[in-house]
Design an enzyme around this catalytic site. Structure first.
Site, PDB file in Angstrom:
ATOM      1  N   ILE A  48      -0.006   6.145   3.067  1.00  0.00           N
ATOM      2  CA  ILE A  48       0.763   5.267   3.948  1.00  0.00           C
ATOM      3  C   ILE A  48       2.142   5.873   4.225  1.00  0.00           C
ATOM      4  CG2 ILE A  48       1.830   2.983   4.126  1.00  0.00           C
ATOM      5  CD1 ILE A  48      -0.620   1.880   2.594  1.00  0.00           C
ATOM      6  N   ASP A  95       9.102  11.261  -3.822  1.00  0.00           N
ATOM      7  CA  ASP A  95       7.803  11.056  -4.471  1.00  0.00           C
ATOM      8  C   ASP A  95       7.827  11.774  -5.803  1.00  0.00           C
ATOM      9  OD1 ASP A  95       4.910  11.235  -5.158  1.00  0.00           O
ATOM     10  OD2 ASP A  95       4.646  10.395  -3.154  1.00  0.00           O
ATOM     11  N   ALA A 122       5.792  -3.244   1.103  1.00  0.00           N
ATOM     12  CA  ALA A 122       4.399  -3.602   1.435  1.00  0.00           C
ATOM     13  C   ALA A 122       3.481  -2.859   0.468  1.00  0.00           C
ATOM     14  CB  ALA A 122       4.086  -3.227   2.881  1.00  0.00           C
ATOM     15  N   SER A 123       3.996  -2.547  -0.753  1.00  0.00           N
ATOM     16  CA  SER A 123       3.160  -1.787  -1.695  1.00  0.00           C
ATOM     17  C   SER A 123       2.535  -2.721  -2.728  1.00  0.00           C
ATOM     18  CB  SER A 123       3.956  -0.665  -2.354  1.00  0.00           C
ATOM     19  OG  SER A 123       5.021  -1.156  -3.131  1.00  0.00           O
ATOM     20  N   ASP A 151       5.705  -8.142   1.904  1.00  0.00           N
ATOM     21  CA  ASP A 151       4.315  -8.517   2.184  1.00  0.00           C
ATOM     22  C   ASP A 151       3.531  -8.775   0.898  1.00  0.00           C
ATOM     23  OD1 ASP A 151       2.066  -8.820   4.004  1.00  0.00           O
ATOM     24  OD2 ASP A 151       1.325  -6.887   3.293  1.00  0.00           O
ATOM     25  N   GLU A 211       0.607 -14.053  -6.341  1.00  0.00           N
ATOM     26  CA  GLU A 211       0.191 -14.471  -4.996  1.00  0.00           C
ATOM     27  C   GLU A 211      -0.817 -15.605  -5.113  1.00  0.00           C
ATOM     28  OE1 GLU A 211      -1.138 -10.964  -2.884  1.00  0.00           O
ATOM     29  OE2 GLU A 211       0.863 -10.052  -2.967  1.00  0.00           O
ATOM     30  N   HIS A 231       0.547 -10.911   2.376  1.00  0.00           N
ATOM     31  CA  HIS A 231      -0.251  -9.727   2.015  1.00  0.00           C
ATOM     32  C   HIS A 231      -1.236  -9.375   3.135  1.00  0.00           C
ATOM     33  CE1 HIS A 231      -1.737  -7.309  -1.694  1.00  0.00           C
ATOM     34  NE2 HIS A 231      -1.870  -6.609  -0.581  1.00  0.00           N
ATOM     35  N   GLY A 242      -0.579  -6.726   5.286  1.00  0.00           N
ATOM     36  CA  GLY A 242      -0.272  -5.374   5.776  1.00  0.00           C
ATOM     37  C   GLY A 242      -1.506  -4.650   6.293  1.00  0.00           C
TER      38      GLY A 242
HETATM   39  N1  LIG Z   1       0.245  -4.596   1.975  1.00  0.00           N
HETATM   40  C1  LIG Z   1      -1.025  -4.295   2.082  1.00  0.00           C
HETATM   41  O1  LIG Z   1      -1.825  -5.030   2.632  1.00  0.00           O
HETATM   42  C2  LIG Z   1      -1.493  -2.986   1.542  1.00  0.00           C
HETATM   43  C3  LIG Z   1      -2.614  -2.341   2.122  1.00  0.00           C
HETATM   44  C4  LIG Z   1      -2.981  -1.084   1.640  1.00  0.00           C
HETATM   45  C5  LIG Z   1      -2.284  -0.504   0.571  1.00  0.00           C
HETATM   46  N2  LIG Z   1      -1.243  -1.167   0.003  1.00  0.00           N
HETATM   47  C6  LIG Z   1      -0.491  -0.580  -1.118  1.00  0.00           C
HETATM   48  O2  LIG Z   1       0.361   0.436  -0.592  1.00  0.00           O
HETATM   49  C7  LIG Z   1       0.666   1.375  -1.626  1.00  0.00           C
HETATM   50  C8  LIG Z   1       0.540   2.783  -1.093  1.00  0.00           C
HETATM   51  O3  LIG Z   1      -0.802   3.026  -0.702  1.00  0.00           O
HETATM   52  P1  LIG Z   1      -1.292   4.533  -0.408  1.00  0.00           P
HETATM   53  O4  LIG Z   1      -2.713   4.460   0.053  1.00  0.00           O
HETATM   54  O5  LIG Z   1      -0.293   5.235   0.428  1.00  0.00           O
HETATM   55  O6  LIG Z   1      -1.253   5.111  -1.905  1.00  0.00           O
HETATM   56  P2  LIG Z   1      -1.254   6.643  -2.341  1.00  0.00           P
HETATM   57  O7  LIG Z   1      -1.806   6.650  -3.711  1.00  0.00           O
HETATM   58  O8  LIG Z   1      -1.860   7.491  -1.278  1.00  0.00           O
HETATM   59  O9  LIG Z   1       0.317   7.008  -2.397  1.00  0.00           O
HETATM   60  C9  LIG Z   1       1.197   6.534  -3.371  1.00  0.00           C
HETATM   61  C10 LIG Z   1       2.280   7.593  -3.557  1.00  0.00           C
HETATM   62  O10 LIG Z   1       3.302   7.045  -4.393  1.00  0.00           O
HETATM   63  C11 LIG Z   1       3.746   8.083  -5.272  1.00  0.00           C
HETATM   64  N3  LIG Z   1       4.400   7.440  -6.396  1.00  0.00           N
HETATM   65  C12 LIG Z   1       3.841   6.696  -7.380  1.00  0.00           C
HETATM   66  N4  LIG Z   1       4.794   6.199  -8.190  1.00  0.00           N
HETATM   67  C13 LIG Z   1       5.975   6.640  -7.706  1.00  0.00           C
HETATM   68  C14 LIG Z   1       7.322   6.440  -8.099  1.00  0.00           C
HETATM   69  N5  LIG Z   1       7.629   5.682  -9.154  1.00  0.00           N
HETATM   70  N6  LIG Z   1       8.294   7.044  -7.369  1.00  0.00           N
HETATM   71  C15 LIG Z   1       7.972   7.808  -6.295  1.00  0.00           C
HETATM   72  N7  LIG Z   1       6.721   8.021  -5.870  1.00  0.00           N
HETATM   73  C16 LIG Z   1       5.731   7.436  -6.563  1.00  0.00           C
HETATM   74  C17 LIG Z   1       2.475   8.825  -5.618  1.00  0.00           C
HETATM   75  O11 LIG Z   1       2.734  10.111  -6.120  1.00  0.00           O
HETATM   76  C18 LIG Z   1       1.776   8.848  -4.259  1.00  0.00           C
HETATM   77  O12 LIG Z   1       2.144   9.977  -3.490  1.00  0.00           O
HETATM   78  C19 LIG Z   1      -0.302   1.061  -2.787  1.00  0.00           C
HETATM   79  O13 LIG Z   1       0.400   0.359  -3.782  1.00  0.00           O
HETATM   80  C20 LIG Z   1      -1.341   0.163  -2.135  1.00  0.00           C
HETATM   81  O14 LIG Z   1      -1.927  -0.726  -3.055  1.00  0.00           O
HETATM   82  C21 LIG Z   1      -0.829  -2.379   0.478  1.00  0.00           C
END
Ligand SMILES: NC(=O)c1ccc[n+]([C@@H]2O[C@H](COP(=O)([O-])OP(=O)(O)OC[C@H]3O[C@@H](n4cnc5c(N)ncnc54)[C@H](O)[C@@H]3O)[C@@H](O)[C@H]2O)c1
Length: 399
Positions: A151, A170, A227-228, A253, A258, A281, A283
């Site tokens: 994302i 990251d 939104a994480s 989000d 929740e 939620h 997103g």
């Molecule tokens: N709001 C929503 O509806 C929704 C939908 C999809 C995903 N998400 C959430 O979005 C987030 C990101 O998803 P993604 O697919 O990009 O995940 P991803 O695993 O591809 O990327 C996460 C990144 O965060 C980095 N990271 C982890 N901890 C860290 C920290 N403390 N400091 C800096 N970097 C750190 C990791 O190295 C990785 O590059 C996830 O938590 C996922 O659950 C939310």
């Protein structure tokens, strides 16, 4: 082969299975453990979303089940360990809603920079408050992305398209997209960003990642977006920073707790604040994401049954053999013990078969090897391997 699809899975999935010659039983709702046990007789593939629970009992009843497709992101509803023990592959769609999250976040950055939540609220209250105070273009301002994964990187690309400068932080080594610039520490990112957007994953160490100390390091009148995962942010600290005016706005989000069901009450210290967008939620919740999920998971299931591919399975060792198979392909799921590869290769050598491709992967208690050869071993040799104590299952395909 028969596939059962529950919970209104996108029709694209049913279409893909019918095209591949499957008998499809598509139903709108979920089924209980008891109902599932009746329905699963003779069923090879099961498609579910988040409201169907696949327990040990369901897997025990589904003797013919080869794989379960979770047409969603999460897989907590499936007993993954038991499925792996039985050799039932489980797939999901971890990336299919990436774009939806990115578009929501971009919309929020633009909306908060123009203080739209506040302005629309005042209009609904009957107040005409025409002013440029606190409203900004985003062009030339700095977006700090924390977590540069699926994302974060896609947000980086679309944000640059509207003129934002992008910094990212990251913990893993990530390649910068476009003109984005990596910074070495979170503190450095916070000190330079006009907007901070969190996109970290849900590893336990990220609980409480963002609290009073981090908000204090953000620029005055900057914008915060999460939104994480809800557990990453201290919402009480965020409230304090909005009320003090240190932050100009926020969009959230995801929440530490929740509501479980549609219509349940929502409690949060962030309710009732000016220029704060709260969303339930959603997103990743768009029609396009649903369509993409239908397409993605159906393809994973079909790739598994027609060619033995387990890439992106959440519970079995991942192997991505080329498609279509060579003259003969053997997929062999076995206990992860020494000597299995040697015994398979001996079997092919005894059959005078030339191995033209072989991929092996292990995961916990399981190993999976896919071997392509120019001729097939005898049925008797395959039957003997099937009886071997380390065998979970073996399947073969002819190219
Ligand atoms: N709001 C929503 O509806 C929704 C939908 C999809 C995903 N998400 C959430 O979005 C987030 C990101 O998803 P993604 O697919 O990009 O995940 P991803 O695993 O591809 O990327 C996460 C990144 O965060 C980095 N990271 C982890 N901890 C860290 C920290 N403390 N400091 C800096 N970097 C750190 C990791 O190295 C990785 O590059 C996830 O938590 C996922 O659950 C939310």
């Amino acid at each position: 082969m028969k596939v059962v699809l529950l919970e209104n899975i996108h029709p694209l999935a049913a279409e893909a299975f019918r095209r591949a010659g499957f008998e499809v039983d598509a139903r709108p709702g979920s089924l209980s453990e008891h109902e599932l046990s009746d329905v699963l007789q003779g069923v090879s593939l099961l498609g579910i979303r988040s409201n169907t629970t696949i327990t040990r009992n369901v897997l025990e009843a589904g003797k013919d089940l080869l794989a379960v497709g979770c047409f969603c992101i999460g897989t907590n509803q499936v007993d993954l360990g038991d499925a792996a023990e039985r050799g039932v592959a489980v797939f999901n769609a971890p990336f299919s809603n990436t774009r939806s999250v990115v578009e929501l976040v971009l919309a929020e950055i633009l909306a908060l920079a123009r203080r739209l939540p506040e302005k629309t609220q005042r209009m609904h209250d009957g107040v005409w408050d025409k002013s440029a105070k606190g409203s900004h273009e985003v062009r030339g301002r700095t977006l700090g992305i924390v977590g540069y994964g699926n994302i974060g990187t896609q947000l980086s690309n679309v944000a640059e398209a509207v003129g934002l400068r992008v910094l990212f932080y990251d913990t893993a080594d990530r390649l910068a997209h476009g003109n984005a610039r990596r910074v070495g520490t979170l503190d450095e990112l916070l000190a330079q960003s006009d907007v901070v957007s969190l996109h970290v994953d849900g590893r336990p160490g990220n609980a409480g990642l963002f609290g009073a100390d981090q908000f204090a390091l953000m620029k005055p009148r900057s914008i915060f977006i999460n939104a994480s995962r809800g557990m990453v942010v201290d919402d009480a600290a965020l409230r304090a920073n909005i009320l003090s005016g240190h932050l100009a706005g926020a969009a959230i989000d995801v929440f530490p707790i929740e509501p479980k069901a549609q219509g349940d009450p929502f409690e949060s210290p962030l309710r009732g604040l000016d220029n704060v967008i709260l969303t339930p939620h959603v997103g990743g919740s768009t029609q396009e994401a649903q369509e993409e999920i239908g397409h993605f998971v159906a393809n994973k299931l079909l790739g598994f049954v027609t060619a033995g591919g387990t890439a992106l399975s959440v519970n079995l060792p991942e192997v991505a053999p080329p498609s279509p198979p060579a003259a003969f392909r053997l997929g062999y799921l076995h206990d992860n013990v020494p000597g299995v590869l040697a015994s398979i290769n001996q079997l092919f050598a005894d059959a005078g078969a030339n191995v033209v491709g072989q991929s092996l992967s292990t995961r916990g208690e399981r190993g999976y090897v896919v071997t392509d050869t120019d001729v097939a071993p005898s049925d008797a040799a395959l039957a003997a391997l099937r009886q071997s104590p380390q065998t979970v299952w073996l399947r073969s395909w002819r190219g």
